[in-house]
Motif scaffolding. Structure first.
Motif, mmCIF file in Angstrom:
data_model
loop_
_atom_site.group_PDB
_atom_site.id
_atom_site.type_symbol
_atom_site.label_atom_id
_atom_site.label_comp_id
_atom_site.label_asym_id
_atom_site.label_seq_id
_atom_site.Cartn_x
_atom_site.Cartn_y
_atom_site.Cartn_z
ATOM 1 N N LYS A 172 -11.018 -37.756 -40.942
ATOM 2 C CA LYS A 172 -10.712 -36.320 -41.039
ATOM 3 C C LYS A 172 -11.461 -35.534 -39.968
ATOM 4 O O LYS A 172 -10.891 -34.616 -39.343
ATOM 5 C CB LYS A 172 -11.095 -35.808 -42.436
ATOM 6 N N HIS A 173 -12.709 -35.892 -39.739
ATOM 7 C CA HIS A 173 -13.492 -35.216 -38.702
ATOM 8 C C HIS A 173 -12.828 -35.374 -37.334
ATOM 9 O O HIS A 173 -12.693 -34.408 -36.577
ATOM 10 C CB HIS A 173 -14.919 -35.791 -38.658
ATOM 11 N N ILE A 174 -12.426 -36.600 -37.017
ATOM 12 C CA ILE A 174 -11.868 -36.881 -35.689
ATOM 13 C C ILE A 174 -10.536 -36.165 -35.486
ATOM 14 O O ILE A 174 -10.293 -35.575 -34.420
ATOM 15 C CB ILE A 174 -11.707 -38.403 -35.489
ATOM 16 N N MET A 175 -9.677 -36.171 -36.487
ATOM 17 C CA MET A 175 -8.345 -35.583 -36.301
ATOM 18 C C MET A 175 -8.306 -34.074 -36.519
ATOM 19 O O MET A 175 -7.450 -33.394 -35.953
ATOM 20 C CB MET A 175 -7.337 -36.266 -37.222
ATOM 21 N N ALA A 176 -9.235 -33.546 -37.324
ATOM 22 C CA ALA A 176 -9.130 -32.130 -37.671
ATOM 23 C C ALA A 176 -10.438 -31.345 -37.488
ATOM 24 O O ALA A 176 -10.526 -30.472 -36.633
ATOM 25 C CB ALA A 176 -8.630 -31.996 -39.113
ATOM 26 N N LYS A 177 -11.461 -31.679 -38.260
ATOM 27 C CA LYS A 177 -12.660 -30.837 -38.279
ATOM 28 C C LYS A 177 -13.381 -30.789 -36.938
ATOM 29 O O LYS A 177 -13.890 -29.747 -36.535
ATOM 30 C CB LYS A 177 -13.605 -31.321 -39.387
ATOM 31 N N ASP A 178 -13.458 -31.917 -36.257
ATOM 32 C CA ASP A 178 -14.124 -31.968 -34.948
ATOM 33 C C ASP A 178 -13.098 -32.145 -33.828
ATOM 34 O O ASP A 178 -13.345 -32.817 -32.822
ATOM 35 C CB ASP A 178 -15.142 -33.117 -34.917
ATOM 36 N N PHE A 179 -11.954 -31.508 -34.007
ATOM 37 C CA PHE A 179 -10.854 -31.669 -33.054
ATOM 38 C C PHE A 179 -11.251 -31.326 -31.619
ATOM 39 O O PHE A 179 -10.736 -31.921 -30.665
ATOM 40 C CB PHE A 179 -9.672 -30.792 -33.484
ATOM 41 N N ALA A 180 -12.189 -30.400 -31.448
ATOM 42 C CA ALA A 180 -12.606 -29.986 -30.104
ATOM 43 C C ALA A 180 -13.133 -31.160 -29.278
ATOM 44 O O ALA A 180 -13.122 -31.113 -28.043
ATOM 45 C CB ALA A 180 -13.673 -28.901 -30.198
ATOM 46 N N HIS A 181 -13.569 -32.229 -29.957
ATOM 47 C CA HIS A 181 -14.073 -33.418 -29.262
ATOM 48 C C HIS A 181 -12.970 -34.454 -29.016
ATOM 49 O O HIS A 181 -13.197 -35.422 -28.291
ATOM 50 C CB HIS A 181 -15.189 -34.074 -30.084
ATOM 51 N N PHE A 182 -11.796 -34.256 -29.649
ATOM 52 C CA PHE A 182 -10.726 -35.264 -29.580
ATOM 53 C C PHE A 182 -9.373 -34.580 -29.413
ATOM 54 O O PHE A 182 -8.457 -34.775 -30.212
ATOM 55 C CB PHE A 182 -10.734 -36.125 -30.844
ATOM 56 N N THR A 183 -9.239 -33.796 -28.359
ATOM 57 C CA THR A 183 -8.037 -32.974 -28.221
ATOM 58 C C THR A 183 -6.820 -33.729 -27.698
ATOM 59 O O THR A 183 -5.696 -33.257 -27.834
ATOM 60 C CB THR A 183 -8.307 -31.791 -27.266
ATOM 61 N N ASP A 184 -7.031 -34.917 -27.110
ATOM 62 C CA ASP A 184 -5.932 -35.588 -26.411
ATOM 63 C C ASP A 184 -5.510 -36.895 -27.063
ATOM 64 O O ASP A 184 -6.326 -37.605 -27.659
ATOM 65 C CB ASP A 184 -6.331 -35.893 -24.963
ATOM 66 N N LYS A 219 -15.051 -34.754 -25.291
ATOM 67 C CA LYS A 219 -16.386 -34.170 -25.200
ATOM 68 C C LYS A 219 -17.335 -35.061 -25.989
ATOM 69 O O LYS A 219 -16.999 -35.485 -27.097
ATOM 70 C CB LYS A 219 -16.363 -32.740 -25.769
ATOM 71 N N THR A 220 -18.499 -35.376 -25.405
ATOM 72 C CA THR A 220 -19.448 -36.294 -26.044
ATOM 73 C C THR A 220 -19.600 -35.987 -27.529
ATOM 74 O O THR A 220 -19.749 -34.829 -27.937
ATOM 75 C CB THR A 220 -20.829 -36.199 -25.358
#
Length: 520
Positions: free
Chosen positions: A99-111, A399-400
């Motif tokens: 959930k973090h990767i796909m939504a909550k921390d999306f700014a780090h995984f935009t692509d 983003k790291t």
């Protein structure tokens, strides 16, 4: 002379030994990536890493990452590592982390992890593959084209295509032939998407050898060459960028580019207005502001924004809408009918709902009627759980990122593969996962389940923009078929069902063959 030849041979042998040794040392250094980060990884081997079964087409990508998920899960891990050749992939297992990767921390995984190059591969510049601000800008522009108002506008086109579906089915019933249901619903969805995306009568139901049908099938060719190309676009996209290679076959690219160019020119020259996806894209191309309920023409109501789409970008959106729309919907319909043919009681339950709802709407298939079919939603959702058309979601770390509650750091450029099929077959979230049970998607059961346990359309800002349309055409197809026919399994259908290892989108390796009986 002999001495010189022997000396040359010895020198060549020495060079080969040095090269082989260097190759092995480099590989082993690459294989130390996850160990250096303290991340568990199944033991890799040269040259495939962990991907031997996948590369050699012994296992489909969905089952490959389900296997990896299961191995990590039984060890109690929240994540693990994987090597595709030398490429390290991060595989999350814990649903909070997913959930973090796909939504909550999306700014780090935009692509998404996929190749893109407008010059060498024009059909690659579609919404699914675009990155960063280009994706963000186009997503914002396209979002109004998939509202409920726009779905209503296109709905009659779907219903019109269903007449041809009944005609083809009646012929099979009359001749008492076994039905390759994936082929039939594939022709149906090809006609729908061809009409909505290109404004063209594909006539695939009348003519299975129509150009649209043939070029659509070519894109999903499961030959070794095409399967490897698709794998590399996900795991080594830089190869295509650096070498300026196309991930699409030249004849497929030429066909779709020409069709779009001809359609655009004709509509713009004649100011043609039509209730379809192509019209909405043309409005974006011509700076026309899209409104919720007014279809509008191609010249008035200009927007203040710059033109959103070039001809190449417009063609690429039509292409991905066509490819994603016809294949994923036909796959879902196929597996749903397969399960309902095995479970005739569930089939009758759905047929009863269809008849009950249509009776309220004077026997007509309407948009509102489709929205009222709750049990059908459950059946489709359970099909998507058991047979997710796209069984792995990919993300690139932009983003790291510090993995929560750990010392693991993913650097910019790291690849993440989310094992959708593994998660959706986990008995912790779906007890007896091989059983087809639509009631898993009752409101009560959904409320008690982690939201990341079911993500066939993705999650967060990069969730599938066309999911409403895909579900809508699936519902129309199932409504027409189950209202008019009873289905049972034909002996030609393999038991147990096996999956085509060379296909990224889930597909039965020997097809799904059904018998149909007309309901009077």
């Amino acid at each position: 002379m002999i001495f010189f030849a022997e000396s040359l041979l010895l020198d060549l042998s020495a060079v080969l030994v040095v090269l082989a040794t260097t190759f092995i040392v480099f590989y082993k250094w690459c294989f130390s990536h996850w160990k250096s980060k303290g991340v568990f990884c199944l033991k890799p081997s040269i040259p495939f890493g962990n991907a031997g079964e996948l590369v050699l087409q012994k296992r489909t990508i969905g089952l490959e990452f389900k296997h990896v998920y299961d191995e990590f899960k039984k060890r109690g891990l929240k994540y693990g590592g994987y090597y595709f050749f030398m490429r390290p992939l991060f595989v999350p297992v814990d649903l909070d982390l997913v959930k973090h990767i796909m939504a909550k921390d999306f700014a780090h995984f935009t692509d998404h992890v996929i190749h893109i190059n407008e010059q060498s591969d024009p059909l690659s510049v579609h919404l699914f593959s675009l990155k960063g601000q280009k994706w963000k800008g186009l997503r914002a522009k396209l979002t109004p084209t998939f509202t409920s108002g726009k779905m209503r506008m296109m709905f009659q086109t779907l219903v019109d295509c269903s007449t041809g579906l009944v005609n083809v089915m009646d012929k099979f019933v009359m001749e008492k032939q076994a039905i390759d249901i994936k082929e039939i619903v594939g022709r149906f969805t090809t006609d729908i998407i061809g009409s909505c995306a290109f404004g063209i009568d594909c006539s695939s139901l009348k003519n299975p050898d129509s150009e649209f049908r043939q070029y659509g099938k070519k894109f999903f060719d499961t030959s070794v060459k095409d399967s490897i190309v698709r794998l590399l676009t996900l795991t080594a996209p830089e190869i295509f960028t650096v070498l300026r290679l196309s991930s699409h076959r030249k004849d497929v690219t030429n066909f779709f580019m020409n069709v779009v160019r001809q359609t655009v020119n004709y509509r713009e020259e004649n100011n043609i207005v039509r209730k379809d996806f192509m019209h909405l894209l043309l409005q974006l191309k011509n700076n026309v502001k899209i409104t919720e309920n007014d279809l509008g023409d191609l010249k008035s109501n200009k927007s203040d924004a710059e033109a959103a789409l070039s001809m190449t970008e417009l063609a690429a959106q039509c292409f991905v809408f066509f490819i994603a729309g016809f294949e994923t919907s036909s796959t879902t319909s196929t597996f749903c009918l397969y399960e309902l043919s095995k479970n005739t009681e569930l089939q009758q339950n759905l047929r009863d709902e269809i008849n009950r709802v249509l009776e309220k709407h004077n026997g007509k298939i309407t948009y509102d009627a489709m929205m009222e079919m709750v049990y059908m939603d459950k059946c489709i959702n359970e099909t998507l759980r058991k047979y997710p058309p796209v069984p792995v979601h990919t993300r690139e770390c932009t983003k790291t990122y510090n993995v929560p509650n750990s010392n693991v750091v993913l650097k910019k450029g790291s690849f993440v593969f989310i094992p959708v099929m593994g998660i959706q077959h986990d008995p912790e979230y779906f007890p007896d996962p091989d059983k087809f049970d639509p009631e898993r998607f009752s409101e009560e059961n959904k409320a008690n389940r982690h939201s990341a346990a079911w993500t066939p359309f993705g999650d967060g800002p990069r969730a599938c923009i066309g999911l409403r349309f895909g579900v809508m055409q699936t519902k129309v197809g199932l409504t027409v078929l189950l209202k008019n026919y009873k289905f049972t399994l034909n002996p030609r259908t393999a038991s147990p069902l096996t999956l085509e290892p060379g296909s990224f989108v889930l597909a039965a390796s020997t097809g799904v063959w059904l018998n149909a009986e007309k309901i009077s």
